[in-house]
Design an enzyme around this catalytic site. Structure first.
Site, PDB file in Angstrom:
ATOM      1  N   HIS A 646      32.726   5.817  23.106  1.00  0.00           N
ATOM      2  CA  HIS A 646      32.410   5.774  24.544  1.00  0.00           C
ATOM      3  C   HIS A 646      30.984   6.210  24.862  1.00  0.00           C
ATOM      4  O   HIS A 646      30.503   5.988  25.955  1.00  0.00           O
ATOM      5  CB  HIS A 646      33.441   6.582  25.346  1.00  0.00           C
ATOM      6  CG  HIS A 646      33.264   8.066  25.288  1.00  0.00           C
ATOM      7  ND1 HIS A 646      33.992   8.885  24.459  1.00  0.00           N
ATOM      8  CD2 HIS A 646      32.421   8.884  25.961  1.00  0.00           C
ATOM      9  CE1 HIS A 646      33.626  10.138  24.640  1.00  0.00           C
ATOM     10  NE2 HIS A 646      32.660  10.153  25.538  1.00  0.00           N
ATOM     11  N   ASP A 701      38.534   5.643  20.064  1.00  0.00           N
ATOM     12  CA  ASP A 701      37.210   6.131  20.487  1.00  0.00           C
ATOM     13  C   ASP A 701      36.417   6.624  19.275  1.00  0.00           C
ATOM     14  O   ASP A 701      36.307   7.824  19.024  1.00  0.00           O
ATOM     15  CB  ASP A 701      37.387   7.254  21.521  1.00  0.00           C
ATOM     16  CG  ASP A 701      36.083   7.604  22.206  1.00  0.00           C
ATOM     17  OD1 ASP A 701      35.083   6.876  22.004  1.00  0.00           O
ATOM     18  OD2 ASP A 701      36.064   8.608  22.945  1.00  0.00           O
ATOM     19  N   SER A 795      30.994  14.911  23.692  1.00  0.00           N
ATOM     20  CA  SER A 795      31.474  13.627  23.213  1.00  0.00           C
ATOM     21  C   SER A 795      30.855  13.266  21.878  1.00  0.00           C
ATOM     22  O   SER A 795      29.650  13.399  21.689  1.00  0.00           O
ATOM     23  CB  SER A 795      31.120  12.551  24.220  1.00  0.00           C
ATOM     24  OG  SER A 795      31.866  12.762  25.378  1.00  0.00           O
TER      25      SER A 795
END
Ligand SMILES: *[C@@H]1O[C@H](CO)[C@@H](O)[C@H](O)[C@H]1NC(C)=O
Ligand SMILES: *[C@@H]1O[C@H](CO)[C@@H](O)[C@H](O)[C@H]1NC(C)=O
Ligand SMILES: *[C@@H]1O[C@H](CO)[C@@H](O)[C@H](O)[C@H]1NC(C)=O
Ligand SMILES: *[C@@H]1O[C@H](CO)[C@@H](O)[C@H](O)[C@H]1NC(C)=O
Ligand SMILES: *[C@@H]1O[C@H](CO)[C@@H](O)[C@H](O)[C@H]1NC(C)=O
Ligand SMILES: *[C@@H]1O[C@H](CO)[C@@H](O)[C@H](O)[C@H]1NC(C)=O
Ligand SMILES: *[C@@H]1O[C@H](CO)[C@@H](O)[C@H](O)[C@H]1NC(C)=O
Ligand SMILES: [Ca+2]
Ligand SMILES: [Ca+2]
Ligand SMILES: [Ca+2]
Length: 845
Positions: A646, A701, A795
């Site tokens: 992402h 992801d 992330s």
């Protein structure tokens, strides 16, 4: 500190900084024990006793025993120092080849021999005495360092030790004598070190000059490893009245082993004796560990002992001299402030005493908060504090302690810090605060322990007070579980994770298996008898995975597949240091050269939520187009990174999928130090995001990034291990999440790499909390440590799982919940093991 003037008052107290003033020490009783402990001799003695018992019935063995054991001589080497009164130190005494040295040695040795000759249990066994060195003592005297060697028949050993421990100098009138020895210290020691003062092959004699930093290093440093079976020594000297500051700038030696292996000792004396040892150093220290030491007089001794295994670079050290100052304690009259042990974060000096006398305004109370506290010494239980300690209101504190608060409900407090002659540590930092007696924690919650915590930390399920006073009498929220007996409220995601959070197991009761059944990894209960019966009754292989043996079986999705297609049931057999596959493919070095943390020692100071330098050497910071840190990633090979998918999804503002916009920083610790010599910068050549990534559900992801140029591995740059698809990360296992993510939701990013301990959560329970948003390719983890509530990780960054052999595996990738894990919400991570085939496909690894 402001109060420096008044502090000087304290400093003028006569303080003995010299190791020899009260020096009449005649082998403390404890010392004889040390002799006994000294290895093979003791065994010989026991052997002798055993044989002796046999003798009673086997008189025939008498002669054999008598000649072979009873008379077997035991070599004993004692080293120590003595004070030579009425003798002025001259520079020539520093050089063992001078006539002055020889002359004084003759006198000292003759005194020693005379002394030994007066003792019938010592005299016959003396072999030789030797002087290692001389140094300046206090007021017009000289300290001589000597060793004496004895050869004692085993059956006379006890009497000999007793005699030597009771050895007394004859009383002489010192004033009348030009030469007299008036104190004597002796301890058993490593003979090779003691003898090496005269062996120029690895003995170094250094004298510092004012204002000059003198460097020394282990032999061969840094180009070649230090030699095997070495006994090296460095005597460090400063001018009279000066102290020594010694600092190890680099320290890389073999991993520590008790009573063995390679190590360095630092002594606050020129005699290598345990009662003057300052520290034993081994292993690899990160540069953030402050290895600075201070002497109590103007000499220090550093020794290096190595065995015959291992190749390591060694150490680089430097030392300098500075005037002897008394440096601690004082009158404190401010309302708040900080004080530390002397020279913090360096090791405090031996043989000091400091008293801080604190007084805040009469209408206030004072409390003391120790933020860091390291007063640990080998063999001293924290309940005893028999050596170094801090004393407040009659209570002694020592050892290694977590943050704690001390208050005595008054406006005065007196803090006494004492260090003895052997072993020093990092010390402490203390913060003193005055407070309203009626309101000790304005706008905060007051713990019973005296600590103040944020109001929202009360009843949140974490023991922030450390004494549970914030978690007593709480009403549990919808996201919490109420423990049956302890009545505590715990985050509901800790239910059924295999860890007893309530203390009464009530959070685990619902998912426990009945008696005489086994709980499978997937939660299923099977009869105990089906465990290890070579049949996968659980359906996930877990009942056959921990049977203490390695089996070749039919391959299932839960068995580990060797290169030769043989399958084994052992759980996580890869790179665990044991050969499990018959072809050795579970341990091939190409695959197992990962997940290593070069530094075996932890910094004392960083702690808390800041990671230490080199603690997560696979952590990568990804910067986008001149912007700041944007995503995290993990290094898995010299050219490959694993991150989230992402991070690389285009939006209106930016084409994040364009590799040329990204720069990777490896070996980075501090975002403000991008130019540090340990940091390597690389452009990204290629971004391969998982094609199945779903930007609604965040399923799949994961992405792989290729660096433009390979990186070299260093102490700060290392790859993390990629788990096989069958690798098991059990529910309840503690792991680490790291990143420079925002410290608070919506807040700015961290400058120093942050770390937090989290725990893998039961998938079913987590899915309930997250309204069924989990897919099998996701993993839930929640915060463990109460003190941490920062928004950590970012992330794409790693979930690092420390496994057997201290190897670290990439358990997950920070995915959603944005890693900004809140205490009451678990974070969601990409389950890397599920992506193993995809990773192999994209990276060839
Ligand atoms: C020690 O003394 C000898 C002769 O007395 C001299 O040759 C040597 O240089 C001296 N060593 C040092 C380190 O001063
Ligand atoms: C000096 O030390 C070396 C190695 O440490 C050793 O080989 C040598 O025998 C020693 N020499 C003497 C005279 O003890
Ligand atoms: C280590 O401790 C010493 C002694 O207190 C201090 O002078 C020095 O600045 C410290 N070094 C670092 C890097 O903190
Ligand atoms: C200080 O007072 C508080 C409240 O009265 C009490 O709970 C605590 O035990 C007292 N502490 C000491 C050291 O006297
Ligand atoms: C608190 O400590 C100070 C200084 O050590 C002492 O004078 C005072 O009596 C103590 N107060 C109480 C209540 O123990
Ligand atoms: C299971 O065993 C525990 C202790 O071993 C016992 O306290 C408990 O009552 C047993 N439960 C059942 C259902 O037998
Ligand atoms: C997860 O929790 C459920 C109950 O919600 C329980 O049945 C299951 O056994 C647990 N799984 C594990 C692996 O403990
Ligand atoms: Ca000590
Ligand atoms: Ca639990
Ligand atoms: Ca193995």
């Amino acid at each position: 500190m402001k109060d420096s003037d008044s502090m000087m008052k304290y400093n003028n107290r006569p303080q003995s900084m010299n190791g020899f003033e009260e020096g009449v020490e005649f082998l403390p009783a404890a010392n004889t024990k040390k002799v006994e402990k000294a290895g093979p001799k003791k065994k010989l003695a026991i052997f002798g006793v055993v044989i002796g018992a046999a003798l009673l019935s086997l008189t025939i063995g008498l002669l054999v025993w008598h000649f072979a054991y009873r008379n077997a001589p035991v070599q004993k080497l004692y080293t120590g120092y003595l004070r030579i009164a009425n003798t002025q130190f001259v520079e020539a005494y520093e050089n063992s080849t001078t006539r002055e040295f020889a002359d004084l040695s003759v006198k000292v040795i003759s005194t020693l021999r005379t002394l030994y000759n007066g003792e019938k249990d010592i005299a016959p066994y003396l072999q030789q005495c030797s002087i290692s060195a001389f140094s300046e003592g206090s007021d017009n005297n000289v300290v001589g360092y000597y060793w004496s060697e004895f050869s004692v028949p085993a059956f006379r050993e006890e009497a000999f030790e007793k005699a030597i421990s009771e050895l007394k100098l004859p009383t002489v009138n010192l004033r009348q004598r030009a030469f007299a020895v008036d104190s004597l210290v002796a301890y058993p020691t490593d003979p090779q070190i003691a003898r090496n003062f005269k062996n120029s092959s690895c003995a170094f004699f250094l004298h510092s000059s004012a204002g000059v930093m003198t460097k020394f290093s282990s032999p061969g440093f840094p180009d070649t490893p230090y030699p095997p079976n070495a006994r090296c020594l460095w005597t460090l000297r400063a001018d009279a009245g000066q102290m020594i500051r010694l600092k190890f700038k680099t320290f890389k030696m073999e991993k520590c082993k008790a009573n063995a292996g390679d190590f360095v000792m630092v002594y606050d004396s020129l005699s290598p004796i345990e009662p003057r040892a300052q520290i034993r150093l081994c292993g690899i220290y990160p540069p953030s560990y402050n290895l600075t030491f201070f002497s109590s007089s103007n000499v220090m001794l550093v020794t290096l002992v190595t065995d015959n295994v291992g190749k390591f670079p060694g150490f680089l050290a430097e030392f300098s001299q500075f005037p002897k100052t008394s440096l601690c304690g004082g009158y404190i009259r401010d309302a708040s402030g900080v004080f530390t042990s002397p020279y913090f974060p360096g090791h405090y000096p031996p043989k000091i005493e400091c008293i801080w006398d604190i007084q805040v305004p009469d209408n206030k109370f004072v409390k003391l908060r120790f933020n860091m506290f390291y007063l640990a010494e080998p063999g001293v239980p924290v309940t005893k504090c028999t050596k170094d300690f801090v004393e407040i209101n009659g209570q002694k504190y020592c050892g290694e302690r977590k943050f704690f608060v001390v208050s005595n409900n008054s406006s005065k407090m007196s803090v006494r810090f004492v260090s003895d002659q052997s072993y020093t540590d990092t010390g402490f930092t203390a913060e003193y605060l005055s407070y309203e007696p009626r309101n000790p924690c304005p706008d905060q919650f007051a713990c019973k322990s005296g600590r103040c915590i944020r109001l929202d930390q009360k009843c949140d399920g974490w023991n922030d007070c450390e004494d549970f006073s914030d978690e007593k009498s709480c009403t549990c929220t919808a996201l919490q579980f109420r423990c049956t007996n302890s009545k505590l409220c715990k985050p509901s995601y800790f239910v059924c994770d295999g860890v007893n959070d309530c203390g009464d197991s009530s959070d685990e009761l619902a998912c426990q298996c009945p008696n005489n059944t086994y709980k499978c990894g997937n939660g299923k209960c099977i009869p105990e008898s089906q465990k290890c019966d070579r049949t996968d009754n659980c359906g996930d292989g877990s009942d056959e995975a921990e049977c203490g043996r390695v089996l070749s079986t039919t391959c299932t999705e839960y068995t580990y597949k060797c290169k030769n297609n043989q399958c084994i049931t052992k759980k996580n057999p890869e790179c665990d240091g044991e050969n499990d596959c018959s072809d050795g493919s579970d341990e091939i070095s190409a695959k197992c050269n990962c997940g290593k943390r070069p530094f075996t020692k932890k910094s004392r100071i960083v702690g808390g939520v800041n990671a230490d330098t080199g603690e997560f050497p696979w952590q990568v910071s990804l910067h986008v187009k001149g912007n700041k840190h944007t995503c995290g990633a993990s290094l898995v090979s010299p050219t490959m990174l694993i991150s989230a998918a992402h991070c690389f999804q285009d939006d209106q503002s930016m084409r994040y999928s364009d590799a040329s916009l990204w720069t990777a920083y490896l070996g980075l610790h501090d975002q403000a130090q991008l130019n540090s010599k340990d940091v390597v910068e690389r452009k990204i050549k290629r971004i391969m995001a998982h094609i199945g990534f779903n930007d609604n559900t965040y399923d799949n992801d994961i992405s792989v990034l290729e660096l433009e140029k390979p990186v070299d591995y260093t102490d700060f740059i290392q790859p993390i291990c990629i788990p096989e698809s069958t690798h098991d990360f059990p529910v309840g296992k503690p792991i680490w999440v790291t990143g420079w993510g925002a410290l608070k939701e919506g807040g700015g990013a961290a400058v120093i790499l942050q770390k937090a301990e989290i725990r893998i959560i039961n998938q079913t329970e987590c899915n309930k909390l997250l309204d069924g948003q989990l897919t099998p390719r996701m993993l839930c983890a929640g915060f463990v440590s109460g003190g941490i509530d920062a928004c950590q990780g970012d992330s794409g960054g790693p979930l690092s799982s420390v496994e057997l052999n201290n190897k670290v595996y990439l358990a997950g990738i920070v995915s959603w919940g944005e890693g900004c894990a809140r205490r009451n919400k678990p974070g969601v991570y990409t389950r890397v093991a599920m992506m193993r085939d995809w990773i192999r496909d994209k990276t060839g690894l």
